[in-house]
Motif scaffolding. Structure first.
Motif, PDB file in Angstrom:
ATOM      1  N   SER A  47       0.866  -1.175   0.000  1.00  0.00           N
ATOM      2  CA  SER A  47       0.000   0.000   0.000  1.00  0.00           C
ATOM      3  C   SER A  47       0.902   1.224   0.000  1.00  0.00           C
ATOM      4  CB  SER A  47      -0.915   0.013   1.228  1.00  0.00           C
ATOM      5  OG  SER A  47      -0.142   0.066   2.423  1.00  0.00           O
ATOM      6  N   GLY A  48       0.364   2.344  -0.469  1.00  0.00           N
ATOM      7  CA  GLY A  48       1.145   3.574  -0.514  1.00  0.00           C
ATOM      8  C   GLY A  48       2.318   3.513  -1.469  1.00  0.00           C
ATOM      9  N   ALA A 203      -4.668   0.961  -8.693  1.00  0.00           N
ATOM     10  CA  ALA A 203      -5.137   1.273  -7.339  1.00  0.00           C
ATOM     11  C   ALA A 203      -5.378   0.004  -6.540  1.00  0.00           C
ATOM     12  CB  ALA A 203      -6.408   2.124  -7.415  1.00  0.00           C
ATOM     13  N   VAL A 208      -0.493   4.430  -5.174  1.00  0.00           N
ATOM     14  CA  VAL A 208      -1.113   5.739  -4.979  1.00  0.00           C
ATOM     15  C   VAL A 208      -0.560   6.746  -5.984  1.00  0.00           C
ATOM     16  CG1 VAL A 208      -1.568   5.353  -2.528  1.00  0.00           C
ATOM     17  CG2 VAL A 208       0.608   6.404  -3.226  1.00  0.00           C
ATOM     18  N   GLU A 209       0.462   6.327  -6.760  1.00  0.00           N
ATOM     19  CA  GLU A 209       1.064   7.222  -7.757  1.00  0.00           C
ATOM     20  C   GLU A 209       1.646   6.373  -8.883  1.00  0.00           C
ATOM     21  OE1 GLU A 209       3.596  10.400  -6.287  1.00  0.00           O
ATOM     22  OE2 GLU A 209       5.054  10.007  -7.876  1.00  0.00           O
ATOM     23  N   LEU A 234      -5.796   7.847  -8.146  1.00  0.00           N
ATOM     24  CA  LEU A 234      -4.405   7.967  -7.691  1.00  0.00           C
ATOM     25  C   LEU A 234      -3.744   9.122  -8.430  1.00  0.00           C
ATOM     26  CD1 LEU A 234      -3.446   6.567 -10.444  1.00  0.00           C
ATOM     27  CD2 LEU A 234      -3.193   4.499  -9.105  1.00  0.00           C
ATOM     28  N   ARG A 259      -3.848  15.906  -8.705  1.00  0.00           N
ATOM     29  CA  ARG A 259      -3.746  14.479  -9.037  1.00  0.00           C
ATOM     30  C   ARG A 259      -3.162  14.234 -10.424  1.00  0.00           C
ATOM     31  NH1 ARG A 259      -6.155   9.851  -5.976  1.00  0.00           N
ATOM     32  NH2 ARG A 259      -5.563  10.718  -3.971  1.00  0.00           N
TER      33      ARG A 259
END
Length: 464
Positions: A47-48, A203, A208-209, A234, A259
């Motif tokens: 995650s992240g 996602a 997240v990017e 994201l 974003r």
């Protein structure tokens, strides 16, 4: 698109295949984390994350296509092509994606005649996993007007039978466009659906990017529309091709948001490993006769012009460079030009011993995809066994950062190059930590392994 091109691949000797592939546990400083069979990875950590190299629209498109990723042979490839032809109407093209013939026993793509026989004399293509090569059916070649008299286009190769000079059906690099451009283009609605599908997939995997590595005007406009209407799931960082950078710079105020941002300019300095067009310092073990060390696609002067164009617009220069010669040339240009903008080397699959510290000292980012190591074992064994020890030298780069007092996460970024391979975080961890496929003993350059904690640090955005 690695990261968006290969004649019949003839295996070299077993001795060459094994010359640089080592079993786990050896190398500098004693045993490395690739020693055990457990391959235990913390999935709860997914995650992240940031994927620093993707192709959003292509990933979404490929998710909608029949995939050859699990295909084990040429015979199976042709069987799947025949099945797809049965499913489609006669006016539809047969398109199969993610072929990796280097790993098939035959070591080659299907010929134009073989494809025609499988699909019933209709246009068909089998795309390489890396988007740098495709095999076209005889019908597709005829529609494109490709025959023995057709010259190779600039930056591309039409593979030909050595005896007759007739095209085999294999098209490399820009030659793919001769056939690709004949296929019906996706509608705007289809493109938007491809983008949505890709973003949802990223996602769901914990990203997240993502950094899109070849962002054309239609892509940023569709992303901006999605962002306005429903919000992006994201953060997306765009990299415009050099020929579209003026348009991107003119429109960025209209489409950028918290974003969606424009970050770089993309150039290609060499090809790919599997097509033997990645530019290497030493010849391939099984070279293409016309390019024994691969292909250099841009002159120093062209790279410097691209660098200034990026600098003038406040953007990164993002340079595709897979081979160690291409990486060295990029470092030479940076050292000479002393740019004020950041330079990213995308892929950096092979980096010579002399160049790891230089890369760090020059402030260049190595945007790497260690996950490709898992898929490229056969290609490395057959094509560059003498350079296998320099494949994705992550540990060398990490230690060079430590010696320079630089945070490694500021110089080494991990990504996938999806859809070249799936954007699966566990694959980058497996490759970076164990340097081999799950459950296998042979490892590629195990001395370059890093810990899971170190690898995760290279998969997170700043502050992630």
């Amino acid at each position: 698109m690695g990261g968006l091109r290969q004649a019949a691949l003839r295996p070299c000797t077993a001795q060459l295949r094994r010359s640089r592939l080592q079993l786990p546990g050896g190398g500098r400083g004693g045993p490395r984390p690739c020693g055990g069979r457990g391959d235990a990875l913390m999935s709860s950590s997914f995650s992240g994350l940031r994927d620093a190299h993707v192709h959003i629209a292509h990933h979404g498109w490929e998710l909608s296509l029949p995939s050859l990723a699990s295909c084990a042979s040429l015979e199976e490839c042709l069987s799947r092509a025949a099945e797809e032809a049965q499913r489609l109407s006669r006016d539809q093209w047969v398109v199969l994606a993610a072929a990796r013939p280097q790993a098939w026993p035959e070591g080659r793509f299907p010929t134009a005649r073989e494809l025609d026989e499988a699909v019933g004399a209709r246009p068909a293509i089998v795309r390489s996993f890396d988007f740098h090569a495709l095999a076209a059916s005889a019908t597709a070649l005829a529609l494109a007007g490709i025959d023995a008299a057709t010259p190779d286009p600039p930056g591309g190769t039409i593979d030909r039978d050595q005896a007759s000079g007739e095209p085999t059906g294999l098209l490399l690099e820009s030659a793919m466009e001769l056939v690709d451009d004949l296929r019906p283009a996706p509608t705007q609605q289809e493109r938007r659906e491809h983008i949505r599908r890709a973003l949802a997939d990223f996602a769901a995997r914990g990203f997240v990017e993502v950094h899109d590595m070849l962002s054309w005007p239609w892509l940023w406009r569709e992303l901006a529309a999605i962002d306005r209407e429903e919000g992006l799931p994201l953060r997306v960082r765009l990299t415009a091709p050099l020929e579209a950078v003026d348009e991107a710079a003119a429109e960025r105020k209209a489409f950028e948001s918290d974003r969606l941002t424009l970050g770089g300019v993309k150039i290609f300095t060499d090809g790919t490993l599997n097509s033997r067009t990645a530019w290497m310092l030493e010849p391939y073990a099984d070279p293409r006769p016309e390019a024994p060390c691969g292909v250099s696609m841009l002159s120093d002067e062209a790279i410097e012009r691209a660098l200034r164009a990026a600098e003038e617009r406040g953007l990164d220069l993002t340079a595709h460079a897979i081979g160690d010669a291409a990486v060295r040339r990029m470092l030479d240009v940076v050292e000479r030009a002393q740019p004020r903008t950041r330079v990213r080397i995308e892929h950096a699959q092979f980096v010579d011993e002399q160049d790891a510290a230089r890369l760090v000292e020059l402030g260049v980012v190595a945007s790497m995809q260690p996950c490709h190591l898992l898929a490229d074992v056969e290609a490395i064994e057959q094509l560059v066994p003498h350079r296998a020890h320099r494949a994705f030298p992550v540990r060398d780069l990490w230690e060079a950062c430590e010696r320079a007092g630089v945070d490694p996460a500021s110089r080494i970024w991990f990504g996938s190059d999806a859809p070249v391979v799936p954007p699966e975080p566990a694959d980058n961890l497996q490759a970076a930590v164990f340097r081999r496929r799950t459950g296998e003993e042979r490892a590629v350059a195990p001395e370059q392994a890093i810990s899971q904690e170190q690898a995760l640090a290279l998969m997170r955005p700043p502050g992630g």
